[in-house]
Write a protein that holds these residues in place. Structure first.
Motif, short mmCIF file in Angstrom:
data_model
loop_
_atom_site.label_atom_id
_atom_site.label_comp_id
_atom_site.label_asym_id
_atom_site.label_seq_id
_atom_site.Cartn_x
_atom_site.Cartn_y
_atom_site.Cartn_z
N GLU A 162 0.80 -1.21 0.00
CA GLU A 162 0.00 0.00 0.00
C GLU A 162 0.83 1.27 0.00
N GLN A 163 2.07 1.22 0.54
CA GLN A 163 2.86 2.44 0.62
C GLN A 163 4.34 2.08 0.61
N PRO A 164 5.19 3.02 0.21
CA PRO A 164 6.62 2.76 0.24
C PRO A 164 7.08 2.63 1.68
N PRO A 165 8.21 1.95 1.94
CA PRO A 165 8.65 1.70 3.31
C PRO A 165 9.37 2.87 3.94
N TRP A 166 9.08 4.08 3.54
CA TRP A 166 9.66 5.25 4.19
C TRP A 166 8.65 6.39 4.12
N THR A 197 16.54 23.50 -3.04
CA THR A 197 15.75 22.28 -2.97
C THR A 197 16.43 21.29 -2.03
N PRO A 198 15.74 20.85 -0.98
CA PRO A 198 16.37 19.92 -0.02
C PRO A 198 16.76 18.61 -0.69
N ARG A 199 17.92 18.09 -0.31
CA ARG A 199 18.33 16.76 -0.71
C ARG A 199 17.88 15.77 0.36
N GLU A 200 17.81 14.50 -0.01
CA GLU A 200 17.22 13.52 0.89
C GLU A 200 18.25 12.49 1.36
N VAL A 201 18.21 12.20 2.68
CA VAL A 201 19.04 11.16 3.27
C VAL A 201 18.14 9.95 3.52
N LEU A 202 18.47 8.84 2.88
CA LEU A 202 17.71 7.62 3.08
C LEU A 202 18.26 6.89 4.29
N VAL A 203 17.44 6.74 5.33
CA VAL A 203 17.84 6.07 6.57
C VAL A 203 17.25 4.66 6.52
N VAL A 204 18.10 3.68 6.23
CA VAL A 204 17.65 2.31 6.01
C VAL A 204 17.40 1.60 7.33
N VAL A 212 13.50 5.29 -5.25
CA VAL A 212 14.32 6.50 -5.20
C VAL A 212 14.68 7.01 -6.60
N SER A 213 14.25 6.31 -7.60
CA SER A 213 14.54 6.74 -8.97
C SER A 213 14.00 8.16 -9.21
N GLY A 214 14.86 9.04 -9.66
CA GLY A 214 14.47 10.41 -9.93
C GLY A 214 14.53 11.33 -8.72
N ARG A 215 14.84 10.80 -7.53
CA ARG A 215 14.94 11.64 -6.32
C ARG A 215 16.39 12.05 -6.12
N ASP A 216 16.59 13.16 -5.45
CA ASP A 216 17.93 13.67 -5.18
C ASP A 216 18.41 13.11 -3.85
N ILE A 217 19.01 11.92 -3.89
CA ILE A 217 19.45 11.24 -2.68
C ILE A 217 20.86 11.70 -2.34
#
Length: 469
Positions: free
Chosen positions: A6-10, A21-28, A86-91
């Motif tokens: 139903e939703q992405p895991p973040w 534009t804020p960049r994103e930190v993926l916290v696994v 995360v495709s297309g996101r500024d990670i």
């Protein structure tokens, strides 16, 4: 665990600050400490994506509270899912403080996306207890006890050279679950039976090892080691650009006669020359392993009589419980180092520039099971933060449930952690006693709770936290 159908895991949170534009930190495999500490850091231009995958289910599985994994079990499928999301996101960075499977998963994802992170193969070798011991023995042989791999399959023979007593632990574990002294072959046979059926627990490590190191676990799931003695510490550090540095040495203090942690003290009380030897050994070990672009902690033991340093194990991740100990004493929270490395910036942690000269992370723990009757309210916690502005309070209990209903180590019952700073140990312990009394945690013996539920007064005989914590 979140329903991945139903939703992405973040879920994104408001950025700490914005600069364009804020960049994103993926916290696994994000933890509650990640949610607590990261927003405290002033990092303009960064926001966080908190990812969730399998950690809670794995904890319940190894703790005996679940029969199998629910949700995603295959980490390879999760890697593909993350890439798509995360495709297309500024990670800006891929980070993790989670022990299992977070740190290994983050290392793989960082490699796939071309972002800074440890080599996944090195991370996985560090996590696999036997492979890690083999690597340690080639780099720092003087610090390694004898060790043997144990096949848990029915009928599998024990290594001929094994000499009891030994210390046994699973090839991959967390929270000290399954770590125990074994005095004879019969006790080891009993321990083997526990781990033979836990295929699901070892699955993430098995799949990632097959992908990154071309090795597997199979039924060789335990390691036996010669007993170590002395004072236990954790040497924590980081590697960046091929250079290994040390953040600090933290003492591990146990309840007398047990393997249950009572508190963690910083700075260490060991002599400076011993700490320097430990730090040099950690640098040599992590450099020799090829660990880079990440935080690590190495648990060590110092035998003062023999003047010998021994390595207990390597954890290729930061020790999140210690993050604000360094902040209190040195002036730099370890999460700042994590973000620096993740975003490709060379860390520059401070040294002895904090508000306090000493800090400790103290554990609320019982050696008997209790029903949790009362926990502190938000107002009580706010009052404590007013009295002690730098305090960290963690409550690992739920009102109306038993302490044993939460993840425990199998020998005791932890229900909270209090981290404080002060002039010295005496002042910190005085503050800890004050905080413990103000928390208002009430525990009722399980047997008495049964009779109370049958019609007695529920408040009668409650144990306040100044009791056997």
């Amino acid at each position: 665990m979140q329903d991945i159908a139903e939703q992405p895991p973040w879920a994104g949170v408001d950025p700490v600050g914005s600069s364009g534009t804020p960049r994103e930190v993926l916290v696994v495999c994000s933890t509650f400490r990640d949610h607590r500490e990261l927003p405290r850091l002033a990092r303009p231009g960064l926001t966080y994506l908190f990812h969730d995958y399998a950690s809670t289910s794995l904890e319940e599985l190894i703790d005996g509270r679940a029969e199998g994994l629910d949700g995603v079990a295959d980490p390879i499928a999760e890697i593909a899912r993350i890439r798509a999301e995360v495709s297309g996101r500024d990670i800006a960075a891929i980070v993790s403080t989670d022990d299992y499977p977070g740190s290994a998963l983050a290392a793989v994802v960082a490699k796939v996306l071309g972002l800074p992170g440890p080599d996944p193969r090195v991370n996985l070798i560090c996590q696999h207890k036997y492979l890690s011991r083999m690597a340690q023995a080639s780099i720092v042989p003087e610090a390694i006890p004898p060790f043997w791999a144990i096949d848990v399959a029915e009928g599998a023979a024990l290594p001929e050279a094994i000499a009891f007593p030994v210390f046994v632990k699973p090839m991959k574990s967390f929270f000290s679950i399954g770590a125990q002294r074994i005095d004879c072959a019969a006790e080891l046979a009993e321990a083997k039976r526990r781990w033979v059926a836990l295929d699901d627990f070892f699955l993430p490590l098995e799949r990632l090892l097959e992908r990154e190191a071309r090795v597997g676990i199979g039924s060789t799931r335990l390691i036996a080691e010669g007993l170590l003695k002395g004072q236990q510490v954790t040497v924590e550090g980081y590697a960046f650009g091929g250079e290994v540095n040390i953040l600090g040495v933290v003492d591990s203090i146990f309840f007398p006669g047990t393997l249950a942690f009572s508190r963690f003290d910083y700075p260490s009380s060991l002599p400076e020359d011993v700490q320097e030897r430990m730090e040099e050994m950690a640098r040599r070990l992590m450099g020799g392993l090829g660990f880079d672009n990440g935080l690590f902690n190495v648990e060590m033991m110092y035998d003062g009589r023999e003047d010998r340093i021994a390595i207990i194990e390597i954890n290729p991740r930061m020790a999140s419980q210690f993050a604000d100990l360094y902040e209190k004493v040195d002036g730099t929270n370890a999460y700042e180092v994590l973000l620096d490395i993740g975003t490709g910036v060379r860390p520059s942690p401070k040294r002895r520039q904090g508000v306090y000269q000493f800090a400790a992370s103290c554990v609320l723990r019982s050696f008997e099971d209790y029903l949790v009757v009362a926990l502190p309210s938000e107002d009580q916690l706010s009052a404590l933060e007013y009295l002690y502005p730098d305090i960290r309070v963690e409550i690992h209990a739920t009102a109306g449930r038993k302490l044993s209903d939460e993840l425990q180590d199998g020998t005791s019952f932890r229900y909270g952690i209090i981290t404080l700073g002060g002039r010295d140990l005496a002042e910190v312990l005085t503050r800890f006693d004050d905080v413990r009394a103000r928390l208002g945690i009430a525990l009722l013996p399980v047997d008495r709770a049964k009779s109370v539920n049958g019609g007695g007064s529920r408040s009668a005989g409650c144990l306040q936290t100044q009791g056997p914590a």
